[in-house]
Design a protein around this motif. Structure first.
Motif, short mmCIF file in Angstrom:
data_model
loop_
_atom_site.label_atom_id
_atom_site.label_comp_id
_atom_site.label_asym_id
_atom_site.label_seq_id
_atom_site.Cartn_x
_atom_site.Cartn_y
_atom_site.Cartn_z
N LEU A 21 0.82 -1.21 0.00
CA LEU A 21 0.00 0.00 0.00
C LEU A 21 0.86 1.26 0.00
O LEU A 21 0.48 2.29 -0.56
N ASN A 22 2.04 1.17 0.60
CA ASN A 22 2.94 2.33 0.67
C ASN A 22 3.39 2.77 -0.72
O ASN A 22 3.60 3.95 -0.96
N LYS A 23 3.53 1.83 -1.65
CA LYS A 23 3.92 2.18 -3.02
C LYS A 23 2.87 3.08 -3.65
O LYS A 23 3.18 4.09 -4.29
N LEU A 24 1.60 2.73 -3.47
CA LEU A 24 0.52 3.56 -4.00
C LEU A 24 0.46 4.90 -3.27
O LEU A 24 0.20 5.94 -3.89
N ASP A 25 0.73 4.88 -1.98
CA ASP A 25 0.74 6.12 -1.20
C ASP A 25 1.82 7.08 -1.70
O ASP A 25 1.58 8.27 -1.85
N GLU A 26 3.00 6.56 -1.99
CA GLU A 26 4.09 7.39 -2.50
C GLU A 26 3.73 7.98 -3.86
O GLU A 26 4.01 9.15 -4.15
N GLU A 27 3.10 7.17 -4.70
CA GLU A 27 2.65 7.64 -6.01
C GLU A 27 1.61 8.76 -5.84
O GLU A 27 1.66 9.78 -6.53
N LEU A 28 0.69 8.56 -4.90
CA LEU A 28 -0.34 9.57 -4.63
C LEU A 28 0.28 10.88 -4.18
O LEU A 28 -0.10 11.96 -4.65
N LEU A 29 1.26 10.81 -3.29
CA LEU A 29 1.94 12.02 -2.81
C LEU A 29 2.63 12.75 -3.96
O LEU A 29 2.56 13.98 -4.04
N ALA A 30 3.29 12.01 -4.82
CA ALA A 30 3.98 12.63 -5.96
C ALA A 30 2.98 13.34 -6.86
O ALA A 30 3.23 14.46 -7.32
N GLU A 31 1.85 12.72 -7.12
CA GLU A 31 0.83 13.33 -7.97
C GLU A 31 0.23 14.58 -7.32
O GLU A 31 -0.03 15.57 -7.99
N MET A 32 0.06 14.54 -6.02
CA MET A 32 -0.45 15.71 -5.31
C MET A 32 0.56 16.86 -5.41
O MET A 32 0.18 17.99 -5.68
N GLY A 39 -4.18 11.95 -12.27
CA GLY A 39 -3.33 10.90 -11.70
C GLY A 39 -3.66 10.67 -10.23
O GLY A 39 -3.74 9.53 -9.76
N PHE A 40 -3.87 11.77 -9.51
CA PHE A 40 -4.26 11.69 -8.10
C PHE A 40 -5.55 10.89 -7.95
O PHE A 40 -5.65 9.99 -7.13
N ARG A 41 -6.54 11.22 -8.75
CA ARG A 41 -7.84 10.55 -8.66
C ARG A 41 -7.70 9.04 -8.94
O ARG A 41 -8.23 8.21 -8.22
N ALA A 42 -6.94 8.69 -9.98
CA ALA A 42 -6.76 7.29 -10.35
C ALA A 42 -6.00 6.52 -9.26
O ALA A 42 -6.36 5.39 -8.91
N THR A 43 -4.97 7.14 -8.70
CA THR A 43 -4.18 6.46 -7.67
C THR A 43 -4.96 6.35 -6.37
O THR A 43 -4.87 5.32 -5.68
N LEU A 44 -5.73 7.36 -6.01
CA LEU A 44 -6.56 7.27 -4.81
C LEU A 44 -7.54 6.11 -4.96
O LEU A 44 -7.71 5.31 -4.04
N GLN A 45 -8.16 5.99 -6.12
CA GLN A 45 -9.09 4.88 -6.37
C GLN A 45 -8.36 3.54 -6.26
O GLN A 45 -8.88 2.59 -5.67
N ALA A 46 -7.16 3.46 -6.82
CA ALA A 46 -6.38 2.22 -6.78
C ALA A 46 -6.02 1.85 -5.34
O ALA A 46 -6.09 0.67 -4.95
N LEU A 47 -5.64 2.85 -4.54
CA LEU A 47 -5.28 2.61 -3.14
C LEU A 47 -6.49 2.09 -2.36
O LEU A 47 -6.39 1.09 -1.65
N LEU A 48 -7.62 2.74 -2.52
CA LEU A 48 -8.82 2.31 -1.79
C LEU A 48 -9.29 0.94 -2.26
O LEU A 48 -9.71 0.11 -1.44
N THR A 49 -9.20 0.68 -3.55
CA THR A 49 -9.58 -0.63 -4.07
C THR A 49 -8.69 -1.72 -3.48
O THR A 49 -9.17 -2.79 -3.09
N LYS A 50 -7.40 -1.45 -3.39
CA LYS A 50 -6.45 -2.43 -2.84
C LYS A 50 -6.76 -2.70 -1.37
O LYS A 50 -6.74 -3.84 -0.91
#
Length: 93
Positions: A21-32, A39-50
């Motif tokens: 989950l941390n990998k997705l979190d790091e991606e989300l932070l970079a997009e923010m 990208g933020f929206r897609a990664t947030l959805q991916a994180l919550l789905t996971k």
């Protein structure tokens, strides 16, 4: 650990999944930080789905203290920034 997704409920999640989950979190932070809204929206959805996939939902009438609180799927970048700690949304290794 108990994870709350705001507006949805809680799931029990093994701490062994935090690195994934941390990998997705790091991606989300970079997009923010880059202002990448789509990208933020897609990664947030991916994180919550996971989290939903890896976790076991708790009954709706269960009121366990949450170890981790994640934003709702429709949260804005500003709302997510309010939830951030130094490690992002997911505690780092």
């Amino acid at each position: 650990m108990i994870v709350r997704i705001m507006g949805e409920g809680q799931v029990a999640l093994s701490e062994s999944h935090l690195a994934e989950l941390n990998k997705l979190d790091e991606e989300l932070l970079a997009e923010m930080n880059n202002g990448d809204g789509p990208g933020f929206r897609a990664t947030l959805q991916a994180l919550l789905t996971k989290v939903r996939e890896l976790g076991e939902p708790l009954p709706d009438d269960s009121l366990e203290p949450s170890d981790l609180i994640l934003p709702s799927p429709d949260a804005t970048i500003a709302e997510v920034q309010e939830l951030l700690s130094d490690d992002g949304l997911i505690p780092g290794p």
